[in-house]
Motif scaffolding. Structure first.
Motif, mmCIF file in Angstrom:
data_model
loop_
_atom_site.group_PDB
_atom_site.id
_atom_site.type_symbol
_atom_site.label_atom_id
_atom_site.label_comp_id
_atom_site.label_asym_id
_atom_site.label_seq_id
_atom_site.Cartn_x
_atom_site.Cartn_y
_atom_site.Cartn_z
ATOM 1 N N UNK A 318 0.826 -1.207 0.000
ATOM 2 C CA UNK A 318 0.000 0.000 0.000
ATOM 3 C C UNK A 318 0.858 1.254 0.000
ATOM 4 N N UNK A 319 0.224 2.363 -0.363
ATOM 5 C CA UNK A 319 0.913 3.659 -0.336
ATOM 6 C C UNK A 319 1.342 4.013 1.077
ATOM 7 N N UNK A 320 0.489 3.704 2.059
ATOM 8 C CA UNK A 320 0.833 3.996 3.455
ATOM 9 C C UNK A 320 2.087 3.244 3.875
ATOM 10 N N UNK A 321 2.225 1.996 3.441
ATOM 11 C CA UNK A 321 3.420 1.226 3.778
ATOM 12 C C UNK A 321 4.657 1.853 3.151
ATOM 13 N N UNK A 322 4.540 2.325 1.916
ATOM 14 C CA UNK A 322 5.669 2.979 1.276
ATOM 15 C C UNK A 322 6.067 4.265 1.978
ATOM 16 N N UNK A 323 5.075 5.048 2.413
ATOM 17 C CA UNK A 323 5.372 6.284 3.139
ATOM 18 C C UNK A 323 6.087 5.983 4.448
ATOM 19 N N UNK A 324 5.641 4.932 5.126
ATOM 20 C CA UNK A 324 6.274 4.553 6.391
ATOM 21 C C UNK A 324 7.702 4.055 6.154
ATOM 22 N N UNK A 325 7.901 3.316 5.086
ATOM 23 C CA UNK A 325 9.245 2.831 4.754
ATOM 24 C C UNK A 325 10.183 3.997 4.450
ATOM 25 N N UNK A 326 9.692 4.987 3.725
ATOM 26 C CA UNK A 326 10.521 6.152 3.418
ATOM 27 C C UNK A 326 10.838 6.949 4.673
ATOM 28 N N UNK A 327 9.883 7.051 5.604
ATOM 29 C CA UNK A 327 10.149 7.746 6.864
ATOM 30 C C UNK A 327 11.231 7.022 7.664
ATOM 31 N N UNK A 328 11.170 5.695 7.686
ATOM 32 C CA UNK A 328 12.206 4.930 8.377
ATOM 33 C C UNK A 328 13.576 5.142 7.733
ATOM 34 N N UNK A 329 13.576 5.225 6.412
ATOM 35 C CA UNK A 329 14.838 5.452 5.697
ATOM 36 C C UNK A 329 15.393 6.837 6.040
ATOM 37 N N UNK A 330 14.528 7.842 6.077
ATOM 38 C CA UNK A 330 14.984 9.192 6.409
ATOM 39 C C UNK A 330 15.474 9.275 7.848
ATOM 40 N N UNK A 331 14.874 8.498 8.725
ATOM 41 C CA UNK A 331 15.328 8.503 10.119
ATOM 42 C C UNK A 331 16.749 7.959 10.229
ATOM 43 N N UNK A 332 17.080 6.986 9.397
ATOM 44 C CA UNK A 332 18.448 6.469 9.379
ATOM 45 C C UNK A 332 19.425 7.493 8.807
ATOM 46 N N UNK A 333 18.918 8.363 7.931
ATOM 47 C CA UNK A 333 19.772 9.340 7.272
ATOM 48 C C UNK A 333 19.739 10.698 7.953
ATOM 49 N N UNK A 334 19.299 10.749 9.213
ATOM 50 C CA UNK A 334 19.162 12.026 9.914
ATOM 51 C C UNK A 334 20.487 12.779 9.927
ATOM 52 N N UNK A 335 20.484 14.057 9.534
ATOM 53 C CA UNK A 335 21.726 14.847 9.574
ATOM 54 C C UNK A 335 22.265 14.961 10.993
ATOM 55 N N UNK A 336 23.565 15.167 11.090
ATOM 56 C CA UNK A 336 24.199 15.238 12.412
ATOM 57 C C UNK A 336 23.637 16.363 13.255
#
Length: 871
Positions: A318-336
């Motif tokens: 689902x689109x919601x699952x993709x949005x959640x996956x992208x949020x998790x990815x961005x959390x891993x890439x959080x700037x210092x």
């Protein structure tokens, strides 16, 4: 896939869809005729300014502002047969022979009502542009339309039969398309200032449809709204494309999950494991500046809420699952520079507010650990040289790809996402899961008793057997004496069936010759577990060792206590948290990490309990040459003996198997020159062997430092106490299964739930206090709290323990405890206050002054902290 060229962007901007052009033409004509009219004497159209005035020549009529005209035009365009409202006499170019330049309106907008959503909406750039014939709105939608078409191959459901379709794009191409489409979305955001994004995020994460009136500047409401609403308006421009981006990510991740079910080879090489999947490629590809990063977070949260089904689980594709996956990815890439506040930006409290606790608990119980997405590269799943997928499978494996997955395999639970729920919410879900298990166990006992009543007892059977009594008992009842709490608990829990352990716990606690049933609200159970912890963690018990500096306790190295005692402690701690009791204990972080099943330990995990060792290991890791004097041997000092040992290479799968330790060197700590009989050491769970030929352990080289540190940490936290650790886990898991415990996600969450907080906020305690016989607003109650607030925190916690038996504040605060102040009417005011911890009640007489109250209550705390009778 590169960005579209300028020529392509220009050509695509000219290819506007017919529907968009028709809508713009319709709205601009409606706005024009509402504002200026056709100026024809024959007009009678009520939606034309001239027609209105011709129909009512002698009545005063309202002059529409451009804003109100846009609102009416939007309402007409969204209704049935919108073109019937067009004036046949109107022409925006000539106006029936008169030059009417409606496109260059100079009419004032008029005052803005910030509480009117319609007015605010009609002031947005998108609505202004689409209602204005000459507005240039074609370029950006054309660019977005291009990326929508480019994403279409990634949105097709792949059916794998004999081979994967050759037209399927590889991960490299898919990553390029998705990353560029995401950038195209973020380019539509007109202003990425932090205060604007924070303004948008404030109502998005709370689930509001639009910002409340309180966020509008009272001095310049129109200006503030127009400027700050540009972010939300920009989100709407690219929302369709971002939703497609999220759907593409979800469908590709779901494809990888389906292919992961296929294991064509028994094992994979390291090269296979290292090959990146789509998410790993995106992690490397996405290089967002700070503003774009923050825009993506806020916008993806909005996208998730927009497509969320209001259920505890969502479809993997689902689109919601993709949005959640992208949020998790961005959390891993959080700037210092955002690490400190990243968790705040990712929070979505509206998710928990829209879920019923029982629905989450039932969904989690019915689910499976396989619900959690795992994006490791599957076996047989490779990127070939041309970028397409190559898959080698057997016939049996192909059947897994044709929809033969359970519902748990195709859905994703929301609970494993750490930033969607806080610790208190997870604790609430965990308690509900346990409550449902209790309810089921209680119901089974009732059914067993009802079934027995239907059949007459045997004539020679005067009393049912103990087994039948236990089968029909609705509660797990323990008769425990205060002086022998551990031994009594062991005698009554030994060989209990699992079904009985799941029933609600009831404790009869007192002296051995006068046990009374504790009809309580948890006070007797709290006192029982307090006594368990006090005895089990005492130094002379020989079960646990407490670091005098950190105050944390861990399994005693070389403990001579039988392993069944550790199994008992594990069972008792599990019973405590199963029944919602906060325990007065302090374990290190590594204990909770192992309890959650995570065995990937680093020196950071042992910093809290072994700070000096962790500091040394960090020094070894970071300093060149620090490993020169080290070797792969690990110290173990216990029971007057110091051993340098290395582990056996054998793998231990049987929980009851002895842990074999090869001893390289051993000596007594008191007489170093004496010999130690290695084979004669009898430590529970251990088997020591001394090799015939003493071989020096290998030295640590620079390339081996990481392996040495990992082995040392594992030896320190696991292998040196492995028999005790295994026994503890064996008892613990009789009540709490790993899947239920995984709700807490992180060791910090689990620690907060089990141990609660040692800090007491007396103001919060006052807020949740109930009264019996006293007016909460009376001067005497005010004096009571004034006296209590004047005490140091340690004395305030003594009052909490005196009334509730609790030594810690449970997660969520004092409101999860019962604290009642009841008016006592003793025969003499010389009597001290008393308490009933069974019901969390303080019996407080009405003393003549605050000083007397302070004195009497202090004496009661001094003499009455230990033991409360039987409640």
């Amino acid at each position: 896939m590169a960005e579209p060229s300028t020529s392509f962007a220009q050509s695509s901007s000219a290819i506007m869809t017919t529907d968009t052009l028709a809508l713009q033409n319709l709205l601009s004509r409606l706005v024009g005729q509402l504002l200026h009219g056709c100026r024809s004497v024959a007009c009678r159209e009520c939606m034309c300014d001239t027609g209105r005035r011709n129909a009512s020549p002698n009545r005063p009529l309202r002059n529409y502002t451009p804003r109100s005209a846009r609102a009416i035009a939007l309402a007409l365009a969204g209704g049935a047969l919108p073109r019937k409202h067009l004036c046949v006499h109107y022409s925006s170019a000539t106006g029936s022979g008169t030059d009417i330049k409606t496109e260059d309106d100079t009419k004032p907008e008029g005052p803005l009502d910030p509480s009117s959503f319609e007015q605010l909406l009609c002031d947005t750039t998108s609505i202004r542009d689409i209602c204005h014939r000459s507005a240039k709105i074609s370029l950006r939608p054309g660019k977005l339309e291009y990326w929508k078409q480019t994403l279409s191959p990634l949105l097709q459901r792949v059916v794998i039969e004999d081979a994967i379709p050759s037209s399927l794009l590889g991960n490299e191409q898919a990553c390029q398309i998705i990353s560029n489409a995401l950038r195209a979305c973020l380019d539509t955001v007109t202003d990425g200032r932090m205060d604007f994004l924070s303004y948008a995020d404030t109502h998005i994460r709370d689930g509001s449809a639009y910002p409340p009136v309180s966020y509008v500047d009272s001095h310049h409401p129109a200006k503030r709204w127009n400027v700050r609403h540009k972010v939300l308006d920009s989100f709407e421009r690219g929302q369709d494309l971002l939703s497609l981006v999220c759907e593409a990510v979800a469908m590709r991740a779901d494809l990888e999950t389906r292919l992961q079910l296929l294991r064509s080879r028994p094992s994979r090489t390291e090269a296979d494991r290292a090959r990146p999947t789509l998410l790993l490629l995106l992690e490397r590809k996405l290089d967002l500046d700070h503003a774009a990063y923050m825009q993506a977070i806020v916008w993806l949260k909005k996208t998730f809420i927009l497509h969320w089904n209001r259920e505890p689980s969502i479809s993997l594709s689902s689109t919601a699952s993709g949005a959640l996956t992208m949020l998790e990815l961005l959390k891993q890439l959080a700037p210092l520079d955002l690490l400190g506040g990243a968790s705040v930006w990712f929070k979505l409290p509206t998710i928990a507010h829209n879920l019923a606790v029982v629905d989450v608990a039932e969904s989690w119980t019915a689910g499976s650990p396989r619900n959690q997405c795992d994006f490791d590269r599957p076996d047989g799943f490779e990127d070939s040289l041309d970028g397409t997928f190559a898959l080698h499978m057997c016939q049996d494996q192909r059947s897994l790809l044709h929809g033969r997955r359970t519902d748990a395999d195709t859905r994703r639970q929301l609970l494993p996402t750490d930033f969607l729920f806080d610790t208190a919410q997870r604790a609430l879900y965990f308690r509900m899961i346990n409550h449902l298990k209790m309810q089921n166990a209680h119901s089974k006992a009732g059914k067993a008793a009802a079934l027995r009543r239907r059949f007459p007892a045997h004539p020679h059977e005067h009393e049912p057997k103990d087994q039948v009594k236990h089968e029909e008992e609705h509660y797990l009842l323990l008769n425990v004496s205060r002086t022998n709490v551990l031994s009594d608990a062991y005698d009554q829990l030994w060989q209990r069936r699992s079904g009985e352990l799941f029933r609600p716990l009831r404790v009869r606690l007192g002296e051995s010759d006068e046990l009374e049933v504790g009809h309580d609200l948890g006070g007797v159970q709290i006192e029982f577990f307090n006594l368990i912890c006090k005895q089990a963690f005492a130094e002379d018990a020989g079960l646990f060792a407490t670091n005098p500096i950190t105050g944390l306790s861990y399994f005693r190295v070389g403990s001579l206590q039988p392993l069944h005692m550790f199994e008992l402690i594990g069972l008792l701690i599990a019973l405590a948290i199963y029944n919602g009791i906060t325990l007065p204990l302090s374990f290190p972080n590594v204990f909770y990490k192992l309890l959650l099943g995570d065995h990937d330990l680093t020196y950071d995990d042992v910093t809290d309990h072994w700070p000096d060792i962790a500091k040394s290991l960090r020094y070894v890791m970071e300093t060149r040459g620090a490993e020169d004097d080290l070797s792969f041997s690990f110290p173990l000092e216990a029971n007057g003996i110091r051993i340098f040992a290395h582990e056996s290479s054998a793998c231990h799968h049987d929980l009851n198997e002895l842990i074999t330790i090869k001893v390289a060197d051993a000596m007594p700590t008191t007489y170093p020159s004496a010999d130690v009989d290695i084979e004669g050491l009898e430590w529970p769970g251990f088997k020591f062997t001394c090799p015939d030929t003493l071989v020096a352990p290998p030295s640590v080289s620079a390339s081996d430092k990481a392996r040495y540190i990992s082995s040392y940490v594992n030896w320190l936290a696991v292998r040196s106490v492995e028999p005790q650790l295994r026994a503890f886990h064996r008892g613990f898991k009789r009540v709490i299964d790993a899947h239920s415990l995984s709700i807490f996600i992180t060791p910090a969450n689990l620690k907060a739930f089990m141990e609660g907080s040692a800090h007491l906020d007396i103001n919060k305690l006052r807020e949740c206090t109930r009264y019996d016989g006293y007016d909460p607003n009376s001067k005497y109650i005010a004096s009571f709290w004034t006296v209590v607030k004047s005490w140091p925190e340690e004395k305030q916690k003594q009052l909490l323990k005196f009334v509730t038996a609790a030594e810690r504040v449970p997660i969520g605060g004092p409101e999860h405890l019962t604290f009642v102040v009841q008016r006592a009417r003793p025969t003499s005011l010389d009597y001290l206050p008393t308490s009933s911890t069974c019901f969390g009640t303080l019996q407080l007489p009405h003393y003549r002054s605050a000083n007397v109250l302070d004195e009497k209550l202090s004496l009661a705390l001094e003499y009455g902290l230990e033991g409360f009778g039987t409640g």
